[in-house]
Design a protein around this motif. Structure first.
Motif, mmCIF file in Angstrom:
data_model
loop_
_atom_site.group_PDB
_atom_site.id
_atom_site.type_symbol
_atom_site.label_atom_id
_atom_site.label_comp_id
_atom_site.label_asym_id
_atom_site.label_seq_id
_atom_site.Cartn_x
_atom_site.Cartn_y
_atom_site.Cartn_z
ATOM 1 N N TRP A 120 0.814 -1.215 0.000
ATOM 2 C CA TRP A 120 0.000 0.000 0.000
ATOM 3 C C TRP A 120 0.852 1.271 0.000
ATOM 4 C CZ3 TRP A 120 -5.033 1.126 -0.640
ATOM 5 C CH2 TRP A 120 -5.518 2.355 -0.194
ATOM 6 N N GLN A 161 -4.685 4.231 -4.844
ATOM 7 C CA GLN A 161 -5.202 4.146 -3.482
ATOM 8 C C GLN A 161 -6.665 4.582 -3.423
ATOM 9 O OE1 GLN A 161 -2.741 6.271 -0.687
ATOM 10 N NE2 GLN A 161 -1.175 4.662 -0.624
ATOM 11 N N LEU A 219 -9.927 2.397 -2.221
ATOM 12 C CA LEU A 219 -10.765 2.887 -1.123
ATOM 13 C C LEU A 219 -12.222 3.023 -1.562
ATOM 14 C CD1 LEU A 219 -8.372 5.602 0.348
ATOM 15 C CD2 LEU A 219 -9.140 3.524 1.529
ATOM 16 N N LEU A 277 -3.371 -4.998 1.810
ATOM 17 C CA LEU A 277 -4.278 -3.864 1.986
ATOM 18 C C LEU A 277 -4.447 -3.531 3.465
ATOM 19 C CD1 LEU A 277 -7.090 -4.843 -0.556
ATOM 20 C CD2 LEU A 277 -5.140 -3.307 -0.926
ATOM 21 N N VAL A 324 -9.183 0.040 3.980
ATOM 22 C CA VAL A 324 -9.851 -0.383 2.740
ATOM 23 C C VAL A 324 -10.998 -1.299 3.152
ATOM 24 C CG1 VAL A 324 -9.599 -1.592 0.546
ATOM 25 C CG2 VAL A 324 -7.722 -0.182 1.409
#
Length: 403
Positions: free
Chosen positions: A19, A27, A31, A46, A50
């Motif tokens: 990440w 990203q 998300l 992750l 998330v």
């Protein structure tokens, strides 16, 4: 590209750094996702923030992929990929399945790019061979003195397997460097020579850098030495083979039918002309069919498909060819007609004849359809007592025609 399209699948390339190494756009895509697909290893990268549902890929993946994506239709879907999704990755698979308009790829540097950067190798002149799903025998096609190769590993056992293959091909002195977990905190590099490889299996996420050094030379143009092939005498000799391949005119991605394949030399050298070239060898003798498979593996094109059976019956149901070569069976009823009928407009057929009977078939076809008819005679020097003379080989008549 509209990212709010509910049919869109976003593919995010992730490196070993996880990440923290991702940019803002990937990203944000993760998300915003409602469901994320990936391997267990990738999903574990992750962070807790998330919130999407995480779905691990099943095994085998490809048969299950369409239904798995459909089961989550209407949700914002993301897929995790290793490095660059379009470089030997899931991205290309999804594009084939869904179409480019429904796939958004957000790449990370590929493992090959990272390896080239670590080694100082120019990527443009370094051949990349993926063994992730391919038969390891494909590596043989790339071997030649002085070559540098990057090999994408399938698992932790790949380095030992590659070292053994290199040694068996006469490249025991080749240097093998294994680069594991590139770009991550656990990055590790080990090196050795193929013949003396003793490193235990390491991390499965690895790239192998191979410097071939000295070893056997294998030509990259048609006309390999006759002794490169296991055969029982049913072999198109190298001079005729070179002329025949020139008449066949292989182009990238094209499919060849090699009818009456004998030792498989025509189909093999067709596939060796470019990595994307495909071929199907049709051979009625089971012993020869087995020999074709061994020859294809030994010469680095294990993807050659072998169909055991006699034409024309054995041709039924085969994928449409771009080009057909008929090296045997021309006097059998219906063979030439079936081969011509299988070709699409613009397709090409080449047929070789060495007997009066098969020459008569080609002469009749030439008279009816035109094309090019060529007779090739080759003489090889050989001892005559204490001297040297010319010994003629059987002349070969070659007919080629484009539909």
């Amino acid at each position: 590209m509209q990212t709010d399209n509910p049919d869109l699948v976003t593919v995010v390339g992730v490196g070993a750094g996880g990440w923290a190494d991702l940019g803002r756009t990937p990203q944000e895509a993760l998300l915003a996702a409602q469901v994320i697909f990936g391997s267990d290893r990738q999903l574990d990268l992750l962070p807790a923030e998330v919130a999407a549902e995480r779905v691990a890929w099943p095994s085998p993946l490809l048969p299950a992929l369409p239904d798995l994506l459909e089961a989550h239709a209407g949700r914002r879907r993301a897929v995790l990929a290793s490095g660059d999704p379009m470089f030997h990755g899931i991205g290309a698979t999804l594009v084939r399945l869904l179409g480019a308009a429904r796939v958004r790829a957000l790449p990370h540097p590929s493992s090959a790019s990272l390896a080239a950067a670590r080694l100082g190798w120019p990527l443009a002149t370094t051949e990349v061979v993926s063994l992730v799903t391919a038969d390891p025998a494909v590596l043989r096609r790339a071997l030649n003195p002085g070559r540098r190769l990057l090999v994408l590993a399938r698992d932790a056992g790949t380095p030992a397997l590659v070292a053994s293959l290199l040694t068996g091909c006469g490249y025991g002195e080749a240097t093998v460097t294994v680069l594991e977990q590139l770009g991550g905190p656990a990055e590790r590099v080990v090196a050795g020579t193929a013949a003396s490889w003793e490193h235990p299996p390491g991390d499965p996420l690895a790239v192998l850098a191979v410097e071939c050094g000295d070893g056997p030379r294998v030509a990259v143009v048609p006309g390999l030495q006759d002794d490169a092939y296991e055969n029982d005498g049913q072999l198109t000799k190298r001079e005729i083979r070179a002329v025949t391949l020139a008449a066949l005119a292989p182009v990238p991605g094209a499919l060849l039918w090699d009818v009456g394949a004998g030792s498989g030399s025509i189909g093999i050298e067709w596939m060796r002309s470019h990595p994307s070239c495909r071929a199907i060898a049709i051979e009625s003798h089971s012993a020869r069919a087995a020999s074709i498979r061994r020859n294809a593996s030994a010469l680095g094109v294990p993807g050659l498909r072998v169909v055991e059976g006699a034409a024309p019956a054995a041709l039924a149901g085969l994928p449409t060819p771009d080009t057909v070569f008929v090296g045997g069976g021309l006097t059998r009823d219906g063979v030439l007609d079936a081969c011509l009928a299988a070709l699409p407009p613009g397709g090409r057929l080449v047929a070789n004849a060495v007997t009066l009977e098969t020459e008569a078939v080609l002469a009749a076809a030439y008279g009816k359809l035109g094309g090019d008819l060529t007779r090739v005679a080759v003489n090889r020097a050989s001892p005559v007592g204490g001297f040297t003379g010319w010994r003629p080989m059987m002349p070969v008549t070659i007919w080629s025609v484009t539909r």
